[in-house]
Motif scaffolding. Sequence first.
Motif, mmCIF file in Angstrom:
data_model
loop_
_atom_site.group_PDB
_atom_site.id
_atom_site.type_symbol
_atom_site.label_atom_id
_atom_site.label_comp_id
_atom_site.label_asym_id
_atom_site.label_seq_id
_atom_site.Cartn_x
_atom_site.Cartn_y
_atom_site.Cartn_z
ATOM 1 N N ALA A 31 0.838 -1.205 0.000
ATOM 2 C CA ALA A 31 0.000 0.000 0.000
ATOM 3 C C ALA A 31 0.875 1.258 0.000
ATOM 4 C CB ALA A 31 -0.923 -0.014 1.208
ATOM 5 N N TYR A 32 1.994 1.208 0.757
ATOM 6 C CA TYR A 32 2.929 2.343 0.780
ATOM 7 C C TYR A 32 3.484 2.611 -0.615
ATOM 8 C CZ TYR A 32 7.607 4.374 1.033
ATOM 9 O OH TYR A 32 8.735 5.106 0.778
ATOM 10 N N LEU A 33 3.963 1.568 -1.283
ATOM 11 C CA LEU A 33 4.546 1.732 -2.625
ATOM 12 C C LEU A 33 3.516 2.249 -3.620
ATOM 13 C CD1 LEU A 33 6.673 -1.556 -2.760
ATOM 14 C CD2 LEU A 33 7.506 0.786 -2.408
ATOM 15 N N LYS A 34 2.259 1.857 -3.430
ATOM 16 C CA LYS A 34 1.185 2.282 -4.335
ATOM 17 C C LYS A 34 0.834 3.748 -4.139
ATOM 18 C CE LYS A 34 -3.745 1.433 -5.165
ATOM 19 N NZ LYS A 34 -4.930 0.634 -4.730
ATOM 20 N N SER A 37 3.569 8.280 -3.885
ATOM 21 C CA SER A 37 3.711 9.417 -4.800
ATOM 22 C C SER A 37 2.595 10.443 -4.628
ATOM 23 C CB SER A 37 3.727 8.920 -6.249
ATOM 24 O OG SER A 37 2.504 8.293 -6.577
ATOM 25 N N LYS A 38 1.503 10.045 -3.941
ATOM 26 C CA LYS A 38 0.367 10.946 -3.753
ATOM 27 C C LYS A 38 0.452 11.695 -2.415
ATOM 28 C CE LYS A 38 -2.420 7.381 -5.998
ATOM 29 N NZ LYS A 38 -3.539 6.420 -5.799
ATOM 30 N N ILE A 39 1.431 11.324 -1.580
ATOM 31 C CA ILE A 39 1.494 11.873 -0.221
ATOM 32 C C ILE A 39 2.601 12.930 -0.133
ATOM 33 C CG2 ILE A 39 1.887 11.324 2.205
ATOM 34 C CD1 ILE A 39 0.818 8.519 1.613
ATOM 35 N N THR A 40 2.215 14.062 0.407
ATOM 36 C CA THR A 40 3.168 15.177 0.564
ATOM 37 C C THR A 40 3.685 15.220 1.998
ATOM 38 O OG1 THR A 40 1.985 16.465 -1.099
ATOM 39 C CG2 THR A 40 3.463 17.663 0.381
ATOM 40 N N ARG A 45 10.693 15.374 -1.669
ATOM 41 C CA ARG A 45 10.030 15.459 -2.968
ATOM 42 C C ARG A 45 8.922 14.402 -3.037
ATOM 43 N NH1 ARG A 45 13.828 14.283 -7.312
ATOM 44 N NH2 ARG A 45 15.104 13.259 -5.732
ATOM 45 N N PRO A 46 7.866 14.668 -3.840
ATOM 46 C CA PRO A 46 6.761 13.691 -3.968
ATOM 47 C C PRO A 46 7.284 12.306 -4.317
ATOM 48 C CG PRO A 46 6.170 15.737 -5.051
ATOM 49 C CD PRO A 46 7.619 15.866 -4.649
ATOM 50 N N GLY A 47 6.859 11.309 -3.547
ATOM 51 C CA GLY A 47 7.236 9.930 -3.814
ATOM 52 C C GLY A 47 8.541 9.509 -3.179
ATOM 53 N N LYS A 48 9.234 10.421 -2.509
ATOM 54 C CA LYS A 48 10.550 10.105 -1.949
ATOM 55 C C LYS A 48 10.547 9.953 -0.426
ATOM 56 C CE LYS A 48 12.573 10.131 -5.942
ATOM 57 N NZ LYS A 48 13.092 8.867 -6.510
ATOM 58 N N ALA A 49 9.451 10.252 0.223
ATOM 59 C CA ALA A 49 9.416 10.165 1.684
ATOM 60 C C ALA A 49 9.408 8.711 2.128
ATOM 61 C CB ALA A 49 8.174 10.866 2.223
ATOM 62 N N LYS A 52 8.364 5.157 7.136
ATOM 63 C CA LYS A 52 8.319 5.485 8.563
ATOM 64 C C LYS A 52 8.044 6.969 8.778
ATOM 65 C CE LYS A 52 11.199 1.738 10.368
ATOM 66 N NZ LYS A 52 12.458 1.387 11.115
ATOM 67 N N VAL A 53 8.583 7.800 7.882
ATOM 68 C CA VAL A 53 8.347 9.243 7.988
ATOM 69 C C VAL A 53 6.873 9.551 7.739
ATOM 70 C CG1 VAL A 53 8.868 11.499 6.988
ATOM 71 C CG2 VAL A 53 10.701 9.836 7.367
ATOM 72 N N ILE A 54 6.306 8.904 6.717
ATOM 73 C CA ILE A 54 4.886 9.125 6.405
ATOM 74 C C ILE A 54 4.013 8.650 7.557
ATOM 75 C CG2 ILE A 54 2.992 8.450 4.870
ATOM 76 C CD1 ILE A 54 5.035 8.229 2.606
ATOM 77 N N GLU A 55 4.347 7.487 8.128
ATOM 78 C CA GLU A 55 3.552 6.949 9.234
ATOM 79 C C GLU A 55 3.659 7.852 10.464
ATOM 80 O OE1 GLU A 55 3.566 2.162 8.249
ATOM 81 O OE2 GLU A 55 5.172 3.000 9.491
ATOM 82 N N LYS A 56 4.816 8.450 10.648
ATOM 83 C CA LYS A 56 4.972 9.364 11.780
ATOM 84 C C LYS A 56 4.176 10.635 11.561
ATOM 85 C CE LYS A 56 8.482 11.673 14.600
ATOM 86 N NZ LYS A 56 9.933 11.919 14.820
#
Length: 425
Positions: A31-34, A37-40, A45-49, A52-56
Amino acid sequence: MLKSKNQVETNKYELEIEVSAEAFEDAIQKAYLKNKSKITVPGFRPGKAPRKVIEKEYGESVFFEDAVNDVYGPAIEEAVKEAELTLVTAPDVEVTDVSKENGVKFKATCTTKPVIDIKDYKGIKVTKNVNAVTDEDVEHEIGHMLERNSRTINVDDRACQNGDDVVIDFEGFKDGVAFDGGKAEKFTLKLGSGQFIPGFEDQVVGHNVGDEFDINVTFPEDYQAKELAGAPVVFKIKLHEIKTTELPTLDDDFVKDTSDFNTVDELRADVRKKLEETAEKNAQSEVESKIMDEVISKVEGEIPEVMYDNKVNEMIDDLSARLSQQGIKLDMYLKFTGLTMDSLKTTYKEQAEKQVKLRLALEKIVELENIQASDEEVEKEYASIGEHYNMPVETVKQYISVDGIKQDVCVGKAVDLVKAEAVID
């Protein structure tokens, strides 16, 4: 995997299903890989986070919904297969727990194909009634033949009468004022057809071409136009034409011109023969229907209501498809017929119940009689379906499984067995 299987009532089971923490972790990563690219995330940069950073940033469960949806289907399918259940509708599933540590837990309530019994399906007794063909039936059929070869002629030497077509102008007045929808010119009306409100056509009868006259009528109390319901009105009429249908004379010349026979007697004999053949076919069809009704009456077992509902929905889908071929949408059909979806379902309910019970009965007979379908019979059935739908056999095989075809062939054999064993008086 399946953790437990409990029967909660007839034809209903409750399954407890678990997806391991490892499998859920794989689904979260997917789900993360999918979605990455949509999460800022600030600073990336888009798609590079990183995940763990996104979950935090958005919470540990940010990918849970997509991950649960990913494992849901395969987990339910595997559990149902492991529980050896045959479902008649999609299970009602509840997610009871989700965590990275424990994975996912589901509770699935499954409605299963009923276990039914049937006895005494051999030797069913029915009566065959073949309607006798009378001289009146023959003459009635020949009358239709005469009507098909009739011609319409104008009449100007007598007054119009019931059965005539008249061409009229008319305009309606209520309290001396013309009302909407009450006017037409050169309108063709068959007298005695009941096309117009009561009393209208009766007052046209007896008039001649060229007559101008008034008609006094009262609209019915339940007339759809409320402003006219129950109201007395006057129609001003002008009669332009009277037309009648002239039938040909039934003689040998007519027979030679319109058929493969030379005399009226030969035609009558052929008509009688065809009517007798039709009567025999109708009687045979009625017998087969009676036999199947008897089979249905012998079904023992509790059948889930959802099976009837599903069959009703199938029948409505079929109706919708047939209407669509005529350029008519289902909602338009309901409007024209004055039906609602609920009343349409009620209309189909009895037929749906009979079809469901009959199919279950025949499948049980297949089991009891150990009826099998050969490879040759399966291929023949595929070819028949392809011919019916003008579709290559290989294409048919993509839509209908071999098991499905085998079951249909076996059910057909069960029908033949019951009919062959029936006692027909």
